[in-house]
Write a protein that holds these residues in place. Structure first.
Motif, PDB file in Angstrom:
ATOM      1  N   ASP A 250       2.171   2.167  -3.348  1.00 19.27           N
ATOM      2  CA  ASP A 250       1.106   2.409  -4.339  1.00 19.27           C
ATOM      3  C   ASP A 250       0.893   1.206  -5.245  1.00 19.27           C
ATOM      4  O   ASP A 250       0.534   1.340  -6.422  1.00 19.27           O
ATOM      5  N   GLU A 251       1.151   0.021  -4.681  1.00 19.10           N
ATOM      6  CA  GLU A 251       0.988  -1.231  -5.430  1.00 19.10           C
ATOM      7  C   GLU A 251      -0.344  -1.896  -5.092  1.00 19.10           C
ATOM      8  O   GLU A 251      -0.950  -2.553  -5.939  1.00 19.10           O
TER       9      GLU A 251
ATOM     10  N   GLN B 217       0.832  -1.204   0.000  1.00 19.49           N
ATOM     11  CA  GLN B 217       0.000   0.000   0.000  1.00 19.49           C
ATOM     12  C   GLN B 217       0.869   1.257   0.000  1.00 19.49           C
ATOM     13  O   GLN B 217       0.569   2.231  -0.689  1.00 19.49           O
ATOM     14  N   LYS B 218       1.952   1.217   0.759  1.00 19.85           N
ATOM     15  CA  LYS B 218       2.868   2.369   0.808  1.00 19.85           C
ATOM     16  C   LYS B 218       3.546   2.602  -0.543  1.00 19.85           C
ATOM     17  O   LYS B 218       3.870   3.732  -0.906  1.00 19.85           O
TER      18      LYS B 218
ATOM     19  N   THR C 123      -5.135   1.020  -0.961  1.00 17.17           N
ATOM     20  CA  THR C 123      -4.992   1.580   0.388  1.00 17.17           C
ATOM     21  C   THR C 123      -6.312   1.594   1.161  1.00 17.17           C
ATOM     22  O   THR C 123      -6.312   1.836   2.368  1.00 17.17           O
TER      23      THR C 123
ATOM     24  N   LEU D  49      -6.781  -0.234  -7.463  1.00 15.25           N
ATOM     25  CA  LEU D  49      -6.416   0.993  -6.748  1.00 15.25           C
ATOM     26  C   LEU D  49      -7.543   2.009  -6.809  1.00 15.25           C
ATOM     27  O   LEU D  49      -8.225   2.123  -7.829  1.00 15.25           O
TER      28      LEU D  49
END
Length: 201
Positions: free
Chosen positions: A146-147, A143-144, A150, A199
């Motif tokens: 951006d994969e 998540q950090k 979130t 996402l």
């Protein structure tokens, strides 16, 4: 390693599959002596009682599983998604080995230790917590980066993975049919590829 430590390790390793297959409560001292070729005096010379042997064997079995999980979720995979797929693939490829050794040691011990063996239950709780924590960290890292999505709760997703795997193992072992475990793994794969990967806009 001292002679006493070597003997203790020998007892643990020789009875690891025995306890996991027959049960931590059902395994008798006679079973232990038969598996190790040692006398009862030698067993009690290294452990206070059978319960202590059972706990140390559980810690050994859980430790082996933990090492495998750590490898599956390790740095040899460049993305969090790859790590999660490697985690799923381990069970897909190794279910025969897991089943032949009595199934998942965490689930087996959890089933037995609920009320009748509280000392063992504490260790099982710790194992599940650590397992959840490892998967949660991988998801959070994704998540950090951006994969991964979130908006998804990382700890909740990790817990669902474990619940699905344990349920799949239980049904497959009970029904002598690996399809239930594969169904569980397929569901986790879909969660990774869709729910966790979509996402937010």
């Amino acid at each position: 390693m001292s002679k006493a430590e070597k003997t203790k390790q020998f007892i643990i390793e020789k009875t690891a599959t025995l306890f996991n297959t027959k049960g931590y409560i059902s395994t008798s001292l006679s079973d232990i002596t038969q598996a190790t070729g040692l006398t009862k005096g030698s067993i009690y010379g290294n452990f206070e009682n059978k319960d202590q042997v059972a706990i140390e064997v559980y810690k050994y079995n859980a430790g082996l599983l933990s090492k495998i999980m750590s490898h599956s979720l390790g740095d040899q995979y460049s993305t969090s998604k790859e790590k999660l797929h490697a985690f799923v693939d381990f069970y897909r490829k190794n279910w025969r080995s897991v089943f032949s050794n009595g199934g998942c040691p965490l689930m087996n011990a959890a089933t037995e230790a609920d009320d009748s063996f509280p000392a063992l239950k504490k260790h099982v709780q710790m194992s599940f917590s650590l397992w959840t924590e490892k998967i949660t960290k991988v998801i959070i890292q994704g998540q950090k980066n951006d994969e991964l999505n979130t908006l998804m709760n990382a700890e909740e997703s990790a817990s669902l993975f474990i619940m699905l795997i344990e349920g799949g193992i239980l049904l497959s072992k009970t029904m002598d049919d690996e399809k239930y475990l594969n169904q569980a793994l397929d569901k986790i794969k879909k969660m990774i590829d869709h729910e966790l990967t979509i996402l937010p806009s």
